[in-house]
Design an enzyme around this catalytic site. Sequence first.
Site, PDB file in Angstrom:
ATOM      1  N   LYS A  14       0.707  -1.237  -0.020  1.00  0.00           N
ATOM      2  CA  LYS A  14       0.148   0.032  -0.030  1.00  0.00           C
ATOM      3  C   LYS A  14       1.012   1.267   0.045  1.00  0.00           C
ATOM      4  O   LYS A  14       0.572   2.369  -0.652  1.00  0.00           O
ATOM      5  CB  LYS A  14      -1.010  -0.091   1.412  1.00  0.00           C
ATOM      6  N   ARG A  89     -10.150   0.275   8.787  1.00  0.00           N
ATOM      7  CA  ARG A  89      -9.727  -0.845   8.912  1.00  0.00           C
ATOM      8  C   ARG A  89     -10.739  -1.815   9.595  1.00  0.00           C
ATOM      9  O   ARG A  89     -10.628  -3.024   9.863  1.00  0.00           O
ATOM     10  CB  ARG A  89      -8.570  -0.944   9.903  1.00  0.00           C
ATOM     11  N   ARG A 128      11.316  -6.322   5.140  1.00  0.00           N
ATOM     12  CA  ARG A 128      11.181  -5.119   5.446  1.00  0.00           C
ATOM     13  C   ARG A 128      11.597  -4.603   6.872  1.00  0.00           C
ATOM     14  O   ARG A 128      12.436  -3.722   7.009  1.00  0.00           O
ATOM     15  CB  ARG A 128       9.554  -4.523   5.236  1.00  0.00           C
ATOM     16  N   ARG A 134      10.918  -0.138  11.686  1.00  0.00           N
ATOM     17  CA  ARG A 134       9.576  -0.560  12.165  1.00  0.00           C
ATOM     18  C   ARG A 134       9.748  -1.789  13.162  1.00  0.00           C
ATOM     19  O   ARG A 134       9.708  -2.888  12.669  1.00  0.00           O
ATOM     20  CB  ARG A 134       8.417  -0.714  10.973  1.00  0.00           C
TER      21      ARG A 134
HETATM   22  P1  AMP Z   1       0.286   0.254   8.949  1.00  0.00           P
HETATM   23  O1  AMP Z   1       1.289   1.201   8.890  1.00  0.00           O
HETATM   24  O2  AMP Z   1      -0.838   0.635   8.083  1.00  0.00           O
HETATM   25  O3  AMP Z   1       0.692  -1.185   8.995  1.00  0.00           O
HETATM   26  O4  AMP Z   1      -0.296   0.458  10.652  1.00  0.00           O
HETATM   27  C1  AMP Z   1       0.639   0.020  11.711  1.00  0.00           C
HETATM   28  C2  AMP Z   1      -0.367   0.055  12.906  1.00  0.00           C
HETATM   29  O5  AMP Z   1      -0.884   1.385  13.190  1.00  0.00           O
HETATM   30  C3  AMP Z   1      -1.405  -1.049  12.828  1.00  0.00           C
HETATM   31  O6  AMP Z   1      -0.974  -2.330  13.170  1.00  0.00           O
HETATM   32  C4  AMP Z   1      -2.286  -0.380  14.155  1.00  0.00           C
HETATM   33  O7  AMP Z   1      -1.968  -0.638  15.252  1.00  0.00           O
HETATM   34  C5  AMP Z   1      -2.055   0.953  13.847  1.00  0.00           C
HETATM   35  N1  AMP Z   1      -3.146   1.459  12.721  1.00  0.00           N
HETATM   36  C6  AMP Z   1      -3.025   2.115  11.576  1.00  0.00           C
HETATM   37  N2  AMP Z   1      -4.099   2.568  11.159  1.00  0.00           N
HETATM   38  C7  AMP Z   1      -5.211   2.195  11.846  1.00  0.00           C
HETATM   39  C8  AMP Z   1      -6.525   2.201  11.590  1.00  0.00           C
HETATM   40  N3  AMP Z   1      -7.126   2.677  10.703  1.00  0.00           N
HETATM   41  N4  AMP Z   1      -7.299   1.729  12.839  1.00  0.00           N
HETATM   42  C9  AMP Z   1      -6.640   1.336  13.933  1.00  0.00           C
HETATM   43  N5  AMP Z   1      -5.252   1.140  13.965  1.00  0.00           N
HETATM   44  C10 AMP Z   1      -4.515   1.447  13.067  1.00  0.00           C
END
Ligand code: AMP
Length: 194
Positions: A14, A89, A128, A134
């Site tokens: 993404k 999400r 990654r 991360r």
């Molecule tokens: P990502 O970078 O999209 O993989 O998000 C990393 C982490 O951020 C996720 O594992 C969640 O803990 C939190 N997170 C990101 N987007 C959301 C969302 N829309 N709702 C809840 N938690 C989120």
Amino acid sequence: MLNIVLFGPPGAGKGTQSAKLIEKYGLVHLSTGDIFRANIKGNTELGAKAKSYMDQGKLVPDEVTISMLEAEVAETPEAKGYIFDGFPRNKFQAESLDEFLEILGCSITLMLALEVEEDELRTRLLLRGKDSARADDVDPAIIQKRIDVYNNETAPVKDYYSAQGKYRGINGVGSIDGVFGQLCEEIKGISSKE
Ligand code: AMP
């Protein structure tokens, strides 16, 4: 306005595809994960609220996430459109987004869902984790938790957009440009109908 939900499990690509889409279409990129990470780095109150959930691979509570997202949209009133990356999400977030966009007089144009099978996701995320900062990409148990959360809580969001005729599945395995080409085809399809 062109408002895209770029959807997919963790590791589907993404972030990579968002960067290409914003460049081509001049959209504002709203990645909830990136915004949380920037807040954690900046030691903000929001970052403190999000950190423990993120470290465990769980979703940050809806009220925190939704109000943050709405504040970010409100900061860019001149936007030509948005790429929502990592949001919504769950179904509640999707409904909240629709209600919020309706107040602004616009709506989601398309949900483009990158599809990648689980083995490939695990491989990509561990890779990654080797060169990114991360923490949630390093531990296989946290990676699995994120994939499980995706399957149980997030994947049903596809049905929500499917019912609106907005869901498009995209094969997320292949070259970056190949996947990007498929995304652009879908966007072209919708633009030509307007
Ligand atoms: P990502 O970078 O999209 O993989 O998000 C990393 C982490 O951020 C996720 O594992 C969640 O803990 C939190 N997170 C990101 N987007 C959301 C969302 N829309 N709702 C809840 N938690 C989120």
